[in-house]
Design an enzyme around this catalytic site. Structure first.
Site, PDB file in Angstrom:
ATOM      1  N   ASP A 109      -2.334  -1.621  10.387  1.00 26.05           N
ATOM      2  CA  ASP A 109      -2.541  -1.558   8.936  1.00 26.05           C
ATOM      3  C   ASP A 109      -3.110  -2.856   8.367  1.00 26.05           C
ATOM      4  O   ASP A 109      -3.442  -2.912   7.180  1.00 26.05           O
ATOM      5  CB  ASP A 109      -1.213  -1.293   8.211  1.00 26.05           C
ATOM      6  N   LYS A 145       0.852  -1.202   0.000  1.00 23.77           N
ATOM      7  CA  LYS A 145       0.000   0.000   0.000  1.00 23.77           C
ATOM      8  C   LYS A 145       0.875   1.234   0.000  1.00 23.77           C
ATOM      9  O   LYS A 145       2.051   1.177   0.392  1.00 23.77           O
ATOM     10  CB  LYS A 145      -0.937   0.043   1.215  1.00 23.77           C
TER      11      LYS A 145
HETATM   12  O1  C5P Z   1      -0.128  -1.275  15.031  1.00 23.50           O
HETATM   13  P1  C5P Z   1       1.292  -1.465  14.688  1.00 23.50           P
HETATM   14  O2  C5P Z   1       1.889  -2.721  15.305  1.00 23.50           O
HETATM   15  O3  C5P Z   1       1.598  -1.383  13.241  1.00 23.50           O
HETATM   16  O4  C5P Z   1       2.064  -0.261  15.349  1.00 23.50           O
HETATM   17  C1  C5P Z   1       3.453  -0.242  15.576  1.00 23.50           C
HETATM   18  C2  C5P Z   1       3.742   0.853  16.596  1.00 23.50           C
HETATM   19  O5  C5P Z   1       3.466   2.138  16.042  1.00 23.50           O
HETATM   20  C3  C5P Z   1       2.862   0.768  17.820  1.00 23.50           C
HETATM   21  O6  C5P Z   1       3.436  -0.027  18.812  1.00 23.50           O
HETATM   22  C4  C5P Z   1       2.784   2.207  18.277  1.00 23.50           C
HETATM   23  O7  C5P Z   1       3.951   2.536  19.003  1.00 23.50           O
HETATM   24  C5  C5P Z   1       2.839   2.974  16.983  1.00 23.50           C
HETATM   25  N1  C5P Z   1       1.515   3.398  16.491  1.00 23.50           N
HETATM   26  C6  C5P Z   1       0.890   4.471  17.077  1.00 23.50           C
HETATM   27  N2  C5P Z   1      -0.329   4.883  16.620  1.00 23.50           N
HETATM   28  C7  C5P Z   1      -0.918   4.265  15.573  1.00 23.50           C
HETATM   29  C8  C5P Z   1      -0.289   3.167  14.943  1.00 23.50           C
HETATM   30  C9  C5P Z   1       0.934   2.755  15.430  1.00 23.50           C
HETATM   31  O8  C5P Z   1       1.415   5.063  18.036  1.00 23.50           O
HETATM   32  N3  C5P Z   1      -2.082   4.735  15.120  1.00 23.50           N
END
Ligand code: C5P
Length: 322
Positions: A140, A16
Site C-alpha cells: 500500500d 486511506k
Molecule cells: O505488502 P504488505 O507487507 O502490506 O503485505 C502484508 C502481507 O499481506 C503479505 O506478507 C502477504 O501475506 C499479504 N498480501 C497478499 N497479497 C497482497 C498484499 C498483501 O497476500 N496483494
C-alpha cells in the site's frame, strides 16, 4: 567550521480507505492479485522529521506507543541506500490513525518519509524509483506517494488515477480489534475457489466508470465490494453487527476498509455523520473528509515549503538539490 545546520519539517501522513477491494487469486510469489480503489482521507498521523547532515546513517524513531521495526525507519534506510543521504534523522511520529484497522497508517508513514527526506537532504530520487522502493516496503505504500483516488492492480502497487468524486464526509468506526493482513489473506485463501465467480469484477468496473461520471459516492453502495468483509466478519461477528448499525444510521456507502477492522459510512452532511457517531458509544469513531489529489499535494507542499525550490513539481523538489 560550524556544524551543519539541522533541518526540520512537520508533515502529514494521511490515511486511506478502500472504496472497493476484490481479491482475484493467489499468485506464484505468494501475494494475491487485487483490484482495489484507494481514496485518501483527512485522518492523519503527523511526523516531524529532524535531519542533521553528517557522515554515517543514523535513524531514530520517537513514537508513543513504540512500534518495533518501524516501517518509517525502514523507509529512511532504504532511501540512504538509494540516494546516498548521510547524517542523523529523528522521526517523531504522532499516531492518530488506528493500527490494524485497514487504514494504511504504517504505509502512509513510510511514504511520508520517502517524500520528505529527499526534500530535507537535497538528495532527490525520481518518482518511478521512489515507487519501486515504496512497493518493497509494502503493497500500500506506493499509493501514498500519489494520493487522491486511484485504482490499484497487482498487489495494489500498480496504480492509475481515477476521476475524483466530489469530496464527501464520512464516519469511521474503529473497533479495538487489530486484524493482521497476512492472516486475513490466509483466511481468504480457504474460501477462494477457481470458480468463475472469484474473477467477476463487473461490479468493480462499474464502480470505476461511475466515478468517471462523477456520480456522488454515497449513492454507489451497490457497486464494488470488499472481499474481506465475509471472511473477517466470520472471525469477528461483532464487526458485522457494527456494519448493520452503520447502515441503519443513514449512511449511503458502508464498507470495511482494507482487511479491517475499521468500517466507514459516507454521508451528505457532516451533521449526519456526527449524529451517526452517537450510535457507537465506547467505540472509537472519527469524522473524515475525502481528500482529492490536488489538495493532498497542496498539503505536502505547504508542510515542506521552506525546503522547496519550485512549487509545481511532484514529488516536491528540494532547494538543497545540486
Ligand atoms: O505488502 P504488505 O507487507 O502490506 O503485505 C502484508 C502481507 O499481506 C503479505 O506478507 C502477504 O501475506 C499479504 N498480501 C497478499 N497479497 C497482497 C498484499 C498483501 O497476500 N496483494
Amino acid at each position: 567550521m560550524p556544524p551543519p545546520r539541522p533541518r526540520s519539517a512537520s508533515v502529514p501522513a494521511l490515511a486511506k480507505i478502500n472504496l472497493a477491494l476484490q481479491v482475484l487469486n493467489r499468485r506464484h510469489d505468494g501475494f494475491h492479485e487485487l483490484r482495489t480503489i484507494f481514496q485518501t482521507i483527512s485522518l492523519a498521523d503527523r511526523i516531524r522529521i529532524d535531519y542533521r547532515p553528517g557522515r554515517g546513517v543514523s535513524v531514530a524513531v520517537v513514537c508513543d506507543p513504540p512500534i518495533e521495526n518501524n516501517i518509517a525507519a525502514r523507509a529512511a534506510h532504504a532511501l540512504a541506500g538509494e540516494s546516498g543521504w548521510r547524517g542523523e534523522v529523528t522521526l517523531h511520529i504522532e499516531k492518530r490513525i488506528p493500527m490494524g484497522g485497514g487504514l494504511g497508517g504504517g504505509s502512509s508513514d513510510a511514504a511520508a518519509v520517502l517524500l520528505a527526506l529527499p526534500a530535507l537532504t537535497g538528495k532527490s530520487v525520481p518518482i518511478a524509483r521512489l515507487i519501486e522502493l515504496a512497493a518493497k516496503l509494502g503493497s500500500d505504500v506506493p499509493f501514498f506517494l500519489l494520493g487522491g483516488t486511484a485504482v490499484g492492480l497487482g498487489r495494489g502497487e500498480e496504480l492509475y488515477p481515477l476521476p475524483e468524486p466530489a469530496p464527501v464526509r464520512g464516519l469511521l468506526v474503529c473497533p479495538s480489534i487489530q486484524v493482521s493482513t497476512a492472516e486475513a489473506f490466509r483466511a481468504l485463501d480457504r474460501t477462494l475457489t477457481v470458480a468463475a465467480d472469484s474473477r467477476n469484477i463487473n461490479s468493480f468496473q462499474y464502480l470505476s466508470w461511475e466515478l468517471g461520471e462523477r456520480v456522488p459516492l454515497q449513492i454507489l453502495n451497490g457497486w464494488g465490494r470488499n472481499d474481506f468483509e465475509p471472511v473477517v466478519g466470520r472471525q469477528h461477528p461483532e464487526l458485522l453487527k457494527l456494519a448493520g448499525k452503520l447502515k441503519r444510521s443513514g449512511a449511503g456507502f458502508v464498507r470495511m476498509t482494507g482487511s479491517g477492522s475499521a468500517w466507514y459510512g459516507l454521508f451528505p452532511e457532516r451533521k449526519d455523520a456526527e449524529r451517526a457517531a452517537e450510535l457507537f458509544p465506547g467505540t472509537r469513531t472519527e469524522i473524515f473528509d475525502t481528500i482529492r489529489r490536488a489538495r493532498y499535494r497542496a498539503l505536502w507542499r505547504r508542510s515542506l515549503r521552506e525546503h522547496l525550490r519550485e512549487v509545481s513539481t511532484w514529488p516536491p523538489l528540494s532547494r538543497y538539490a545540486k
